[in-house]
Design a protein around this motif. Sequence first.
Motif, mmCIF file in Angstrom:
data_model
loop_
_atom_site.group_PDB
_atom_site.id
_atom_site.type_symbol
_atom_site.label_atom_id
_atom_site.label_comp_id
_atom_site.label_asym_id
_atom_site.label_seq_id
_atom_site.Cartn_x
_atom_site.Cartn_y
_atom_site.Cartn_z
ATOM 1 N N LYS A 112 0.839 -1.201 0.000
ATOM 2 C CA LYS A 112 0.000 0.000 0.000
ATOM 3 C C LYS A 112 0.876 1.253 0.000
ATOM 4 C CE LYS A 112 -3.846 2.079 2.441
ATOM 5 N NZ LYS A 112 -4.738 2.001 3.605
ATOM 6 N N LEU A 113 1.956 1.220 0.785
ATOM 7 C CA LEU A 113 2.885 2.336 0.853
ATOM 8 C C LEU A 113 3.565 2.549 -0.491
ATOM 9 C CD1 LEU A 113 4.148 4.408 2.826
ATOM 10 C CD2 LEU A 113 5.972 2.736 3.182
ATOM 11 N N LEU A 114 3.996 1.460 -1.118
ATOM 12 C CA LEU A 114 4.643 1.532 -2.428
ATOM 13 C C LEU A 114 3.682 2.103 -3.470
ATOM 14 C CD1 LEU A 114 7.192 0.867 -4.091
ATOM 15 C CD2 LEU A 114 6.185 -1.367 -4.533
#
Length: 181
Positions: A3-5
Amino acid sequence: MNKLLRRYLFFIILLLIQITFLVIEPTIGQKSLSITWKNTLEMLSVVPPIFILLGLMDVWVEKETMIKLMGDNSGFRGIIIAFFLGSMAAGPLYAAFPVAGILLKKGSKLSNVLIFIGAWSTTKIPLLLFEASSLGWNFMLIRFLLNIPGIAIIAYLSERILSEKEKKDVYERNSIATQGV
């Protein structure tokens, strides 16, 4: 992690392009880096004051007041307030969107928020004064008088074209984006 990526994917791609230019064409890469740095500094000079004002607006202006002034039943008064707020604004257009988010959060009618954004982008007083001095009063007045109904028409057509589900989605996405503000 995924999700961060995904969230920062665009930034990572631009960073890789920047690094590639620094390696392959150092002159272009350095120029690009210099422009990026200047833009970042400009953004950092504009965004913090906007967020401080947004925080104050969020705390000081009651939702009921905003609904009364710019909500579904605000009528012509809501339109005038939206134009006034947008025209009195200073700063780049990207600063208008957090303000628009707070207006939506406080219960403003979607068309009034669109009018606010339109006014911010085309009828700001400093812009009008610059136009008058550069291009003449006639040009400025004609453009201004054409923009006023144009902004209102676009805002109301946009609101009419959107289904109730799409409008609800706009408000829901905004409430997620403005959590903590």
